[in-house]
Design an enzyme around this catalytic site. Structure first.
Site, PDB file in Angstrom:
ATOM      1  N   TYR A 239       0.879  -1.177   0.000  1.00  0.00           N
ATOM      2  CA  TYR A 239       0.000   0.000   0.000  1.00  0.00           C
ATOM      3  C   TYR A 239       0.914   1.223   0.000  1.00  0.00           C
ATOM      4  O   TYR A 239       1.712   1.410   0.903  1.00  0.00           O
ATOM      5  CB  TYR A 239      -0.863   0.037   1.259  1.00  0.00           C
TER       6      TYR A 239
ATOM      7  N   TYR B 181      -7.041  -5.245  10.236  1.00  0.00           N
ATOM      8  CA  TYR B 181      -6.829  -5.739   8.872  1.00  0.00           C
ATOM      9  C   TYR B 181      -7.155  -7.231   8.771  1.00  0.00           C
ATOM     10  O   TYR B 181      -7.816  -7.658   7.824  1.00  0.00           O
ATOM     11  CB  TYR B 181      -5.385  -5.492   8.419  1.00  0.00           C
TER      12      TYR B 181
ATOM     13  N   LYS C  73     -12.292  -4.760   3.166  1.00  0.00           N
ATOM     14  CA  LYS C  73     -13.351  -5.183   4.081  1.00  0.00           C
ATOM     15  C   LYS C  73     -14.672  -5.551   3.389  1.00  0.00           C
ATOM     16  O   LYS C  73     -15.498  -6.245   3.974  1.00  0.00           O
ATOM     17  CB  LYS C  73     -13.644  -4.054   5.080  1.00  0.00           C
TER      18      LYS C  73
HETATM   19  P1  FAS Z   1     -22.691  -7.628  -5.137  1.00  0.00           P
HETATM   20  O1  FAS Z   1     -22.905  -6.229  -5.635  1.00  0.00           O
HETATM   21  O2  FAS Z   1     -21.400  -8.304  -5.380  1.00  0.00           O
HETATM   22  O3  FAS Z   1     -23.822  -8.584  -5.692  1.00  0.00           O
HETATM   23  C1  FAS Z   1     -25.167  -8.143  -5.791  1.00  0.00           C
HETATM   24  C2  FAS Z   1     -25.833  -8.976  -6.872  1.00  0.00           C
HETATM   25  O4  FAS Z   1     -27.219  -8.608  -6.928  1.00  0.00           O
HETATM   26  C3  FAS Z   1     -25.253  -8.703  -8.261  1.00  0.00           C
HETATM   27  O5  FAS Z   1     -24.948  -9.913  -8.895  1.00  0.00           O
HETATM   28  C4  FAS Z   1     -26.361  -7.954  -8.980  1.00  0.00           C
HETATM   29  O6  FAS Z   1     -26.410  -8.246 -10.371  1.00  0.00           O
HETATM   30  C5  FAS Z   1     -27.594  -8.459  -8.282  1.00  0.00           C
HETATM   31  N1  FAS Z   1     -28.734  -7.522  -8.346  1.00  0.00           N
HETATM   32  C6  FAS Z   1     -28.718  -6.179  -8.258  1.00  0.00           C
HETATM   33  N2  FAS Z   1     -29.965  -5.685  -8.380  1.00  0.00           N
HETATM   34  C7  FAS Z   1     -30.800  -6.767  -8.548  1.00  0.00           C
HETATM   35  C8  FAS Z   1     -32.189  -6.917  -8.735  1.00  0.00           C
HETATM   36  N3  FAS Z   1     -32.988  -5.851  -8.769  1.00  0.00           N
HETATM   37  N4  FAS Z   1     -32.692  -8.163  -8.876  1.00  0.00           N
HETATM   38  C9  FAS Z   1     -31.882  -9.252  -8.836  1.00  0.00           C
HETATM   39  N5  FAS Z   1     -30.536  -9.175  -8.667  1.00  0.00           N
HETATM   40  C10 FAS Z   1     -30.015  -7.943  -8.527  1.00  0.00           C
HETATM   41  N6  FAS Z   1     -14.235  -5.365  -1.681  1.00  0.00           N
HETATM   42  C11 FAS Z   1     -13.033  -5.739  -1.182  1.00  0.00           C
HETATM   43  O7  FAS Z   1     -12.980  -6.303  -0.075  1.00  0.00           O
HETATM   44  N7  FAS Z   1     -11.874  -5.482  -1.899  1.00  0.00           N
HETATM   45  C12 FAS Z   1     -11.910  -4.884  -3.136  1.00  0.00           C
HETATM   46  O8  FAS Z   1     -10.878  -4.678  -3.762  1.00  0.00           O
HETATM   47  C13 FAS Z   1     -13.139  -4.505  -3.700  1.00  0.00           C
HETATM   48  N8  FAS Z   1     -13.214  -3.919  -4.944  1.00  0.00           N
HETATM   49  C14 FAS Z   1     -14.456  -3.550  -5.441  1.00  0.00           C
HETATM   50  C15 FAS Z   1     -14.587  -2.947  -6.724  1.00  0.00           C
HETATM   51  C16 FAS Z   1     -15.855  -2.580  -7.214  1.00  0.00           C
HETATM   52  C17 FAS Z   1     -15.974  -1.921  -8.571  1.00  0.00           C
HETATM   53  C18 FAS Z   1     -17.000  -2.782  -6.429  1.00  0.00           C
HETATM   54  C19 FAS Z   1     -18.365  -2.332  -6.922  1.00  0.00           C
HETATM   55  C20 FAS Z   1     -16.880  -3.369  -5.173  1.00  0.00           C
HETATM   56  C21 FAS Z   1     -15.617  -3.776  -4.678  1.00  0.00           C
HETATM   57  N9  FAS Z   1     -15.472  -4.398  -3.432  1.00  0.00           N
HETATM   58  C22 FAS Z   1     -14.287  -4.774  -2.924  1.00  0.00           C
HETATM   59  C23 FAS Z   1     -16.612  -4.672  -2.649  1.00  0.00           C
HETATM   60  C24 FAS Z   1     -17.251  -5.936  -3.187  1.00  0.00           C
HETATM   61  O9  FAS Z   1     -16.310  -6.985  -3.137  1.00  0.00           O
HETATM   62  C25 FAS Z   1     -18.486  -6.186  -2.394  1.00  0.00           C
HETATM   63  O10 FAS Z   1     -18.260  -6.026  -1.005  1.00  0.00           O
HETATM   64  C26 FAS Z   1     -19.077  -7.538  -2.656  1.00  0.00           C
HETATM   65  O11 FAS Z   1     -19.267  -7.663  -4.040  1.00  0.00           O
HETATM   66  C27 FAS Z   1     -20.371  -7.600  -1.891  1.00  0.00           C
HETATM   67  O12 FAS Z   1     -21.054  -8.693  -2.333  1.00  0.00           O
HETATM   68  P2  FAS Z   1     -22.663  -8.658  -2.421  1.00  0.00           P
HETATM   69  O13 FAS Z   1     -23.209  -8.087  -1.151  1.00  0.00           O
HETATM   70  O14 FAS Z   1     -23.066  -9.995  -2.862  1.00  0.00           O
HETATM   71  O15 FAS Z   1     -22.997  -7.536  -3.538  1.00  0.00           O
HETATM   72  C1  PHB Z   2      -7.388  -6.646  -4.405  1.00  0.00           C
HETATM   73  O1  PHB Z   2      -6.557  -7.564  -4.489  1.00  0.00           O
HETATM   74  O2  PHB Z   2      -8.242  -6.406  -5.290  1.00  0.00           O
HETATM   75  C2  PHB Z   2      -7.381  -5.772  -3.167  1.00  0.00           C
HETATM   76  C3  PHB Z   2      -6.593  -6.151  -2.092  1.00  0.00           C
HETATM   77  C4  PHB Z   2      -6.574  -5.356  -0.946  1.00  0.00           C
HETATM   78  C5  PHB Z   2      -7.344  -4.207  -0.913  1.00  0.00           C
HETATM   79  C6  PHB Z   2      -8.150  -3.837  -1.990  1.00  0.00           C
HETATM   80  C7  PHB Z   2      -8.167  -4.632  -3.122  1.00  0.00           C
HETATM   81  O3  PHB Z   2      -7.313  -3.413   0.208  1.00  0.00           O
END
Ligand code: FAS
Ligand code: PHB
Length: 396
Positions: free
Chosen positions: A205, A389, A301
């Site tokens: 980081y 962490y 997280k």
């Molecule tokens: P999700 O958003 O993953 O899943 C929700 C599901 O519901 C999707 O498949 C969607 O299509 C569906 N849905 C939505 N509306 C609907 C409807 N009306 N009807 C039916 N289905 C519907 N977390 C980390 O810990 N590290 C990261 O690096 C990280 N990077 C991320 C990058 C991005 C761009 C995003 C958006 C999130 C990131 N996150 C990261 C957070 C991510 O990992 C979420 O915490 C995780 O996907 C959460 O999972 P769900 O709660 O299942 O939500």
């Molecule tokens: C990743 O591997 O996508 C990643 C790991 C650690 C983070 C965020 C993203 O804090």
């Protein structure tokens, strides 16, 4: 033509939250149907989280889907903070009395959960259109969706809103019943996935005057990198060469020198926000994961919080059906929110510590540098970072 199905729990969303809830309920003998608006391929195509807490690994063990995770996941005992052209290791394992994190992509977690659901022949509807939720303030809630030109209805006892930040379930709660808290950050993360060996064995980081950077990985041959970018930036404006050059400029000389670059196989920009919706229960509707909260990914997280919510929710539903007890469902929201807010604080703190904020100027940058210098020279401060962490215990 229309159809009516009956189940105990209707789960909206087949991301990690919905799929893990479905699998834990199956293991507990509780019936559930998952309704997802996208195709399975689309869900798998989203590149997101990379780091699993032990709490998440334990839940995947309980769900019976962790065999590949234990084969291919990478246990990590530390992370590195890079500032002032130097790297400083935070020994997570030593500072937490033996805890660690596991590097294993969210895509793989989702794959393992989808494969398990398919292998058991459990009901899941992909590409469901116009999903809507009804009567969740009564003991007979219903879900409606359209598919193949027909309207379908699911009669159930409970609805689990696992449909993410932009989903339909939180949006269906009467405005007065919900309080939201939000902070939007004035920057995003430009992420690149490349089939190259990671620059280091552990995550780096980096706080740099040009902006934040993160060096992560999915395996010993698949790397994930991020650089902080402006909110009005677009991924397609960044050539691979431009990305690698900017990443190099934000790392210490040794890492910049040893970085192995290659063609990007995925390139996208994610906005950063902190968001919490309270409470997480509305009668017979329960929110879990990103449907209820969002954290900036700096603290790794998001996925782990979603898993913890689902662990609490699957236990609550199981107690309701097996022990005829309402205790779990009545305490679900309060239990989740205590842990969510601690993770929100940690994710906000890591983001504030490591990113360049346009409006804090030189004073803000000197404060960040002083905090980083204090942090890497204080066992107490490093212990605080480490225990957050690796993930706080489920009930604290
Ligand atoms: P999700 O958003 O993953 O899943 C929700 C599901 O519901 C999707 O498949 C969607 O299509 C569906 N849905 C939505 N509306 C609907 C409807 N009306 N009807 C039916 N289905 C519907 N977390 C980390 O810990 N590290 C990261 O690096 C990280 N990077 C991320 C990058 C991005 C761009 C995003 C958006 C999130 C990131 N996150 C990261 C957070 C991510 O990992 C979420 O915490 C995780 O996907 C959460 O999972 P769900 O709660 O299942 O939500
Ligand atoms: C990743 O591997 O996508 C990643 C790991 C650690 C983070 C965020 C993203 O804090």
């Amino acid at each position: 033509m229309s159809s009516t199905q009956r189940t105990q729990v209707a789960i909206i969303g087949a991301g990690p939250s919905g799929l893990l809830l479905g699998q834990l309920l199956y293991k507990a003998g509780v019936d559930a149907i998952i309704v997802e608006q996208r195709s399975a391929e689309y869900v798998l195509g989203r590149i997101r989280a990379g780091v699993l807490e032990q709490v998440t690994v334990d839940l995947l063990d309980q769900a019976g889907v962790s065999a590949r995770l234990h084969r291919e996941g990478l246990p990590h005992d530390g992370i590195e903070l890079c500032f002032g052209a130097k790297r400083h290791r935070i020994d997570l394992h030593k500072l937490t009395g033996g805890k660690r994190v596991t590097v294993y992509g969210q895509t793989e977690v989702t794959h393992d959960l989808m494969d398990a659901r398919k292998a058991e022949g459990l009901p899941i509807v992909y590409e469901a259109a116009k999903v809507s939720v009804h009567d969740f303030d009564t003991p007979k809630p219903r879900v409606r969706y359209e598919k193949d030109g027909a309207t379908h209805e699911i009669e159930c006892d409970f609805i689990a809103g696992c449909d993410g930040y932009h989903g339909v379930t939180r949006a269906s709660v009467p405005a007065g019943a919900l309080k939201t808290y939000e902070r939007v950050y004035p920057f995003g993360w430009l992420g690149v996935l490349s089939r190259t060996p990671p620059v280091s064995d552990e995550l780096i980081y980096s706080n740099h005057e040009r902006g934040f950077a993160l060096c992560s990985m999915r395996s010993h041959s698949l790397s994930r990198y991020y650089v902080q970018c402006s909110l009005d930036d677009h991924a397609e404006r960044w050539s691979d060469e431009a990305f690698w050059g900017e990443l190099r400029r934000r790392l210490d000389p040794a890492a910049a020198e040893s970085l192995i670059t290659g063609p990007s196989i995925e390139k996208s920009i994610a906005p950063l926000r902190s968001f919490v919706a309270e409470p997480m229960r509305f009668g017979h509707l329960f929110l879990a994961g990103d449907a209820a909260h969002i954290v900036p990914p700096t603290g790794a997280k998001g996925l782990n919080l979603a898993a913890a919510d689902v662990g609490f929710l699957s236990r609550a539903f199981t107690e309701f059906y097996k022990d005829r007890s309402n205790a779990g469902i009545d305490h679900y929201s309060e239990r989740c929110l205590r842990r969510i807010w601690k993770a929100e604080r940690f994710s906000w703190w890591m983001t504030s510590l490591l990113h360049k904020f346009p409006d804090t100027g030189e004073f803000g940058q000197r404060i960040q540098r002083a905090e980083l210098d204090y942090l890497v020279n204080s066992t107490a401060a490093m212990t605080s970072l480490a225990e957050n962490y690796v993930g706080l215990p489920l009930e604290v």
